[in-house]
Motif scaffolding. Structure first.
Motif, mmCIF file in Angstrom:
data_model
loop_
_atom_site.group_PDB
_atom_site.id
_atom_site.type_symbol
_atom_site.label_atom_id
_atom_site.label_comp_id
_atom_site.label_asym_id
_atom_site.label_seq_id
_atom_site.Cartn_x
_atom_site.Cartn_y
_atom_site.Cartn_z
ATOM 1 N N LYS A 29 21.224 97.447 -19.786
ATOM 2 C CA LYS A 29 22.679 97.634 -19.785
ATOM 3 C C LYS A 29 23.303 96.304 -20.175
ATOM 4 N N ASN A 182 30.887 105.369 -16.450
ATOM 5 C CA ASN A 182 30.485 103.983 -16.162
ATOM 6 C C ASN A 182 29.119 103.715 -16.814
ATOM 7 N N ASP A 184 26.751 101.532 -16.224
ATOM 8 C CA ASP A 184 25.600 101.333 -15.326
ATOM 9 C C ASP A 184 24.987 102.673 -14.947
ATOM 10 N N GLY A 236 33.099 96.872 -9.158
ATOM 11 C CA GLY A 236 32.091 97.305 -10.129
ATOM 12 C C GLY A 236 30.660 97.109 -9.661
ATOM 13 N N LYS A 240 26.892 99.784 -9.687
ATOM 14 C CA LYS A 240 25.712 99.082 -10.193
ATOM 15 C C LYS A 240 24.571 99.181 -9.176
HETATM 16 MG MG LIG Z 1 31.060 97.642 -14.390
#
Ligand SMILES: [Mg+2]
Ligand SMILES: Nc1ncnc2c1ncn2[C@@H]1O[C@H](COP(=O)(O)OP(=O)(O)O)[C@@H](O)[C@H]1O
Length: 282
Positions: A29, A182, A184, A236, A240
């Motif tokens: 990623k 998203n 991730d 964020g 993750k």
């Molecule tokens: Mg992020």
């Protein structure tokens, strides 16, 4: 001369890793600062091209939050965030598709190809390989999605053909409409569908930090849940860590959250013993 010998030794040290990982899938990623700094961008593109040349099978999933924000600003389209997620109405979704699929994706593909990487760009719309549904939340988030299924056929075929897939995190809903996901989350689900050896999540910080700011070399489910509950892991970093755990629980060999600001972070992670960043374990 001494320097030259040292250079040769670096190559030698990589040998056991190259042998071990030949043919293995690595899902990376690509996000954060490494995406906006021109030098780091080029260096990342070279690094993934190198992975392919030494016989590994890299797959890249990229983000693009800052680039989307910048374009929305330029177009004068207002957006707001709820719990770190961009409320995505139809107009915003068109910008997301344009910026991710057209801009960020193709720029990265171009840079990797410049170094012989044979990159091919695609999004979840291609062959509808990322099936998603809308995220349910207290407020209507619009076209924000979460993947329900990754059908790896198209990626498998690209890898079999020696291509390097570069994926924009857009999914399709049951009606064929696009959903903003998203990156991730997409990287984790792609890694699971491919039974990847490793998932590497590049970010703009050194890894996961404890409440006192110390970098955690390793993080397991119990500790992660506690740190999310007490607010040490926020924003964020929550998706993750959640989806890193989801990957290790579902067949991905190893997951690392690494600092994308460090040049060659991906190479250091794969080809050296000193793990960098945070390793996420069950
Ligand atoms: Mg992020
Ligand atoms: N415990 C934590 N350790 C490290 N970063 C954290 C933590 N909690 C929240 N964060 C935030 O999460 C951010 C990384 O997530 P995000 O902003 O979504 O970046 P990315 O582009 O890598 O997805 C960090 O820059 C940091 O501000």
């Amino acid at each position: 001369m001494k320097e030259l010998i040292e250079k040769a030794e670096v190559l030698q040290e990589a040998l056991p890793y190259i042998r071990r990982f030949r043919g293995s899938r690595f899902v990376i990623k690509y996000g954060g600062h490494a995406m906006v700094d021109a030098d780091l961008k080029r260096s990342f593109a070279r690094d993934v091209a190198l992975l392919r040349y030494v016989g590994l099978s890299p797959v890249v999933v990229h983000g693009g939050g800052p680039q989307i924000g910048e374009m929305l600003d330029r177009l004068g389209i207002q957006t707001r965030f709820v719990d770190g997620q961009r409320v995505t109405d139809e107009e915003t979704m068109r910008v997301v598709e344009m910026v991710l699929g057209g801009g960020v994706n193709q720029e990265l593909v171009g840079l990797i190809c410049e170094h012989g990487g044979r990159a091919v760009g695609l999004s979840g719309q291609d062959d509808r390989f990322i099936v998603a549904r809308r995220v349910e939340a207290a407020v209507d988030l619009g076209r924000v999605g979460e993947p329900t299924e990754v059908r790896p056929d198209v990626i498998e075929r690209l890898l079999a053909g020696d291509f390097l897939p570069v994926i924009a995190p857009i999914g399709v809903d049951a009606d064929g409409g696009p959903l903003n996901i998203n990156a991730d989350t997409v990287a984790s689900k792609v890694a699971q569908a491919l039974r990847a050896e490793k998932l590497i999540l590049m970010t703009d910080t050194a890894g996961v930090r404890a409440a006192d700011g110390r970098l955690l070399g390793s993080l397991d489910t119990a500790r992660a849940q506690a740190l999310i509950a007490d607010g040490t892991i926020s924003g964020g970093m929550i998706p993750k860590v959640r989806f890193a755990l989801d990957a290790v629980a579902n067949g991905v060999g190893k997951v690392h959250i690494v600092d994308g600001r460090t040049r060659h972070a991906v190479l250091l992670e794969i080809f050296t013993d000193q793990g960098i960043g945070t390793e996420v374990v069950e």
